[in-house]
Design a protein around this motif. Structure first.
Motif, short mmCIF file in Angstrom:
data_model
loop_
_atom_site.label_atom_id
_atom_site.label_comp_id
_atom_site.label_asym_id
_atom_site.label_seq_id
_atom_site.Cartn_x
_atom_site.Cartn_y
_atom_site.Cartn_z
N GLN A 74 0.79 -1.21 0.00
CA GLN A 74 0.00 0.00 0.00
C GLN A 74 0.83 1.28 0.00
O GLN A 74 0.52 2.23 -0.71
CB GLN A 74 -0.96 0.01 1.19
CG GLN A 74 -2.09 1.01 1.06
CD GLN A 74 -2.98 0.72 -0.15
OE1 GLN A 74 -3.48 -0.39 -0.30
NE2 GLN A 74 -3.16 1.71 -1.02
N GLU A 75 1.89 1.31 0.80
CA GLU A 75 2.72 2.51 0.88
C GLU A 75 3.34 2.86 -0.48
O GLU A 75 3.43 4.03 -0.86
CB GLU A 75 3.82 2.33 1.91
CG GLU A 75 3.35 2.31 3.35
CD GLU A 75 4.49 2.04 4.31
OE1 GLU A 75 5.30 2.96 4.53
OE2 GLU A 75 4.57 0.91 4.81
N VAL A 76 3.77 1.83 -1.18
CA VAL A 76 4.38 2.05 -2.49
C VAL A 76 3.33 2.49 -3.50
O VAL A 76 3.54 3.43 -4.27
CB VAL A 76 5.11 0.78 -2.97
CG1 VAL A 76 5.76 1.01 -4.33
CG2 VAL A 76 6.15 0.34 -1.95
N ASP A 77 2.19 1.80 -3.49
CA ASP A 77 1.11 2.18 -4.41
C ASP A 77 0.64 3.60 -4.16
O ASP A 77 0.35 4.35 -5.09
CB ASP A 77 -0.07 1.21 -4.26
CG ASP A 77 0.23 -0.17 -4.85
OD1 ASP A 77 1.28 -0.33 -5.49
OD2 ASP A 77 -0.60 -1.07 -4.67
N ASP A 78 0.58 4.00 -2.89
CA ASP A 78 0.16 5.37 -2.56
C ASP A 78 1.13 6.40 -3.13
O ASP A 78 0.72 7.46 -3.63
CB ASP A 78 0.05 5.54 -1.05
CG ASP A 78 -1.18 4.84 -0.46
OD1 ASP A 78 -2.07 4.45 -1.23
OD2 ASP A 78 -1.22 4.67 0.77
N ALA A 79 2.43 6.10 -3.05
CA ALA A 79 3.43 7.01 -3.60
C ALA A 79 3.27 7.14 -5.11
O ALA A 79 3.38 8.24 -5.67
CB ALA A 79 4.84 6.50 -3.26
N VAL A 80 2.97 6.01 -5.76
CA VAL A 80 2.78 6.03 -7.21
C VAL A 80 1.51 6.79 -7.58
O VAL A 80 1.50 7.60 -8.52
CB VAL A 80 2.74 4.60 -7.76
CG1 VAL A 80 2.27 4.58 -9.21
CG2 VAL A 80 4.12 3.95 -7.63
N LEU A 81 0.43 6.55 -6.84
CA LEU A 81 -0.82 7.25 -7.12
C LEU A 81 -0.67 8.76 -6.94
O LEU A 81 -1.24 9.55 -7.69
CB LEU A 81 -1.94 6.71 -6.22
CG LEU A 81 -2.40 5.28 -6.55
CD1 LEU A 81 -3.37 4.78 -5.47
CD2 LEU A 81 -3.06 5.23 -7.92
N SER A 82 0.11 9.15 -5.94
CA SER A 82 0.38 10.57 -5.74
C SER A 82 1.15 11.14 -6.92
O SER A 82 0.87 12.26 -7.38
CB SER A 82 1.19 10.76 -4.45
OG SER A 82 1.57 12.11 -4.27
N THR A 83 2.09 10.38 -7.44
CA THR A 83 2.86 10.80 -8.61
C THR A 83 1.95 10.96 -9.83
O THR A 83 2.04 11.94 -10.57
CB THR A 83 3.97 9.78 -8.91
OG1 THR A 83 4.94 9.84 -7.85
CG2 THR A 83 4.65 10.07 -10.23
N VAL A 84 1.07 9.97 -10.02
CA VAL A 84 0.14 10.03 -11.15
C VAL A 84 -0.74 11.27 -11.06
O VAL A 84 -0.99 11.96 -12.06
CB VAL A 84 -0.72 8.75 -11.21
CG1 VAL A 84 -1.82 8.89 -12.25
CG2 VAL A 84 0.15 7.54 -11.53
N ALA A 85 -1.19 11.57 -9.85
CA ALA A 85 -2.07 12.73 -9.65
C ALA A 85 -1.35 14.04 -10.00
O ALA A 85 -1.98 14.99 -10.49
CB ALA A 85 -2.57 12.77 -8.22
N LYS A 86 -0.05 14.09 -9.76
CA LYS A 86 0.72 15.30 -10.03
C LYS A 86 1.24 15.37 -11.46
O LYS A 86 1.67 16.43 -11.92
CB LYS A 86 1.89 15.40 -9.04
CG LYS A 86 1.46 15.65 -7.60
CD LYS A 86 2.64 15.83 -6.68
CE LYS A 86 3.38 14.53 -6.44
NZ LYS A 86 4.43 14.66 -5.40
N GLY A 87 1.23 14.21 -12.14
CA GLY A 87 1.73 14.16 -13.51
C GLY A 87 2.99 13.32 -13.61
O GLY A 87 3.93 13.53 -12.84
N ASN A 88 2.99 12.38 -14.56
CA ASN A 88 4.11 11.45 -14.68
C ASN A 88 5.20 11.95 -15.62
O ASN A 88 6.36 11.64 -15.44
CB ASN A 88 3.61 10.08 -15.15
CG ASN A 88 4.71 9.05 -15.17
OD1 ASN A 88 5.48 8.94 -14.24
ND2 ASN A 88 4.78 8.27 -16.25
N MET A 89 4.82 12.72 -16.63
CA MET A 89 5.80 13.19 -17.61
C MET A 89 5.66 14.70 -17.83
O MET A 89 4.58 15.26 -17.65
CB MET A 89 5.62 12.47 -18.95
CG MET A 89 6.21 11.08 -18.98
SD MET A 89 8.01 11.04 -18.95
CE MET A 89 8.41 11.34 -20.67
N SER A 90 6.77 15.30 -18.20
CA SER A 90 6.78 16.74 -18.45
C SER A 90 7.97 17.05 -19.35
O SER A 90 8.85 16.21 -19.54
CB SER A 90 6.90 17.50 -17.13
OG SER A 90 7.32 18.83 -17.33
N SER A 91 7.99 18.25 -19.88
CA SER A 91 9.16 18.69 -20.64
C SER A 91 10.35 18.96 -19.72
O SER A 91 11.48 19.08 -20.20
CB SER A 91 8.83 19.96 -21.44
OG SER A 91 7.87 19.69 -22.42
#
Length: 439
Positions: A74-91
């Motif tokens: 769960q802790e790892v999945d939560d960190a990933v979900l937080s990343t997804v919410a903020k955006g995974n890719m950018s310039s």
């Protein structure tokens, strides 16, 4: 067991995907041809649910060793979900790759720089490119399994059996440029004399690449001698820790033996199911990456390093490597007990967290492996003689697994006494042992 949704989809897959899937080690034929569930709908802890809604306890490869914290921590999945919410890719670049580099260097004080990728094969290819650039020489001596790229499979250009003793037999070098023949030499683990001969006979040898340990411990002085040989001859020493890393120490297993390489490669355990691999090394070697071209778009995505940072946090807090080793030793003791009680001779190999056992002669061993997988599947287990431990396993689950295994060992004992015929107990074909073309 036959006619399940996973097998139906697998038959379709083999018609539209060469080989059926993306990873040899997950092919149905490697486990239980015609009956293996093949596809999962969900996974949590050690429980895997297939397309038919059947749930199995995983006492096999645990995602090919990618989930030492169990599926869906769960802790790892939560960190990933937080990343997804903020955006995974950018310039712009993600800061997590810098933080992850700092962490891996902190864990391995001999290292000073890091590069990241998303698969073990490409991380090993990155390490080889950098090491060749640093040494100025192209020859490589290898021991162990290091992926699918041309540089590695070139070993089999001069002899198709050169890599047979390095995890997977039968690897065909078809498609690998014949001009690479002779660029790679192989040596057997713990055979220092053979490695020394390779080095003395090849002035263009610039890299020694090896797994620190897989099926057995290093002989006294072996790793130290390899380190000295590399240093004395201006050779870059790379330890491939994609499989062994974070299983027995917090970091590479080389820390256990006190021998430091010039470079180390990590994968599998680092992301607990999320794609992230790393290459670390000394500044003198790693700076050579600047003199060659190593670059890829999705190495800069954010999910991988975000997952790895949380995984490292959990591992350090819980000292998971100690738990993995303890559980692995508990399992190994159980295997010995079950074998002795049934009167079946077994041999056990590997480090505790990645243990395997074998039964019988090479001729009968694959049949017994297939029988074990078949009968344990009927009992609700994904079970093979190779087991990757996770912290989601526990002693109670291991005891339950061993009780079921005991019944199957009694069948094997009767086969060994010629009271039963193993071929007659199998419901389908015998599993494969290495690379075979699938029609």
């Amino acid at each position: 067991m036959n006619g399940n949704a996973g097998q139906t989809l697998w038959v379709k897959a083999k018609g539209i995907i060469p080989g059926g899937n993306m990873l040899l080690s997950k092919r149905s034929e490697m486990f239980l041809p015609g009956y293996w569930p093949n596809y999962f709908s969900s996974a949590k802890g050690i429980n895997v649910t297939d397309l038919d809604g059947r749930t199995f306890k995983d006492f096999s490869i645990m995602g090919i060793g990618t989930n030492p914290l169990g599926y869906g921590r769960q802790e790892v999945d939560d960190a990933v979900l937080s990343t997804v919410a903020k955006g995974n890719m950018s310039s712009l670049n993600c800061p997590e790759e810098v933080y992850l580099a700092e962490e891996l260097i902190r864990i391995h004080p001999w290292a000073e720089m890091a590069r990241f990728a998303r698969t073990g094969g490409e991380a090993n290819a990155i390490a080889i490119r950098i090491a060749r650039a640093a040494s100025g020489k192209s020859g490589i001596a290898v021991c162990g399994y290091h992926g699918w790229h041309d540089w590695y499979l070139a070993s089999n250009l001069t002899d198709n059996a050169n890599l047979d003793g390095h995890l997977l037999p039968g690897l065909e070098p078809s498609g690998v440029p014949k001009e690479l023949a002779g660029s790679i030499s192989t040596f057997v683990y713990n055979d220092y004399v053979a490695l020394e001969k390779i080095v003395s006979n090849n002035p263009d040898l610039g890299v020694i690449k090896m797994e620190v340990a897989r099926n057995s411990d290093p002989a006294p002085g072996f790793l130290e001698a390899v380190r000295e040989l590399a240093t004395a001859n201006g050779i870059v020493l790379i330890f491939d820790e994609c499989t062994s890393g974070f299983r027995e120490t917090f970091g590479g297993i080389h820390k256990k033996y006190g021998v430091e390489p010039d470079m180390a490669v990590f994968g599998k355990a680092l992301g607990n199911g999320y794609a992230i691999t790393g290459v670390i090394g000394t500044r003198a070697v790693m700076e050579s990456a600047q003199s060659t071209f190593i670059s890829s778009t999705f190495w800069s995505e954010r999910i991988g390093p975000s997952a790895a940072l949380r995984v490292l946090e959990v591992m350090e807090r819980e000292q998971t490597w100690e738990r993995l080793s303890a559980l692995g030793n508990y399992l190994r003791d159980g295997w010995k007990s079950v074998g002795e009680d049934a009167g079946v001779d077994i041999s056990i190999s590997g480090i505790p967290a990645i243990s395997s056992f074998s039964v019988g002669s090479p001729a009968s061993g694959l049949k017994y492996k297939t029988l074990i997988t078949q009968e344990m599947l009927l009992r609700g287990y994904l079970a093979t003689p190779l087991v990757f431990m996770s912290t989601a396993h526990d002693e109670a689950e291991i005891d339950c697994y061993l009780n079921h295994l005991r019944d199957i060992f009694e069948l094997i004992a009767r086969c060994e006494k010629c009271e039963l015929v193993v071929d007659e107990l199998l419901r389908g074909e015998v599993c494969h042992s290495g690379f075979k073309r699938l029609n």
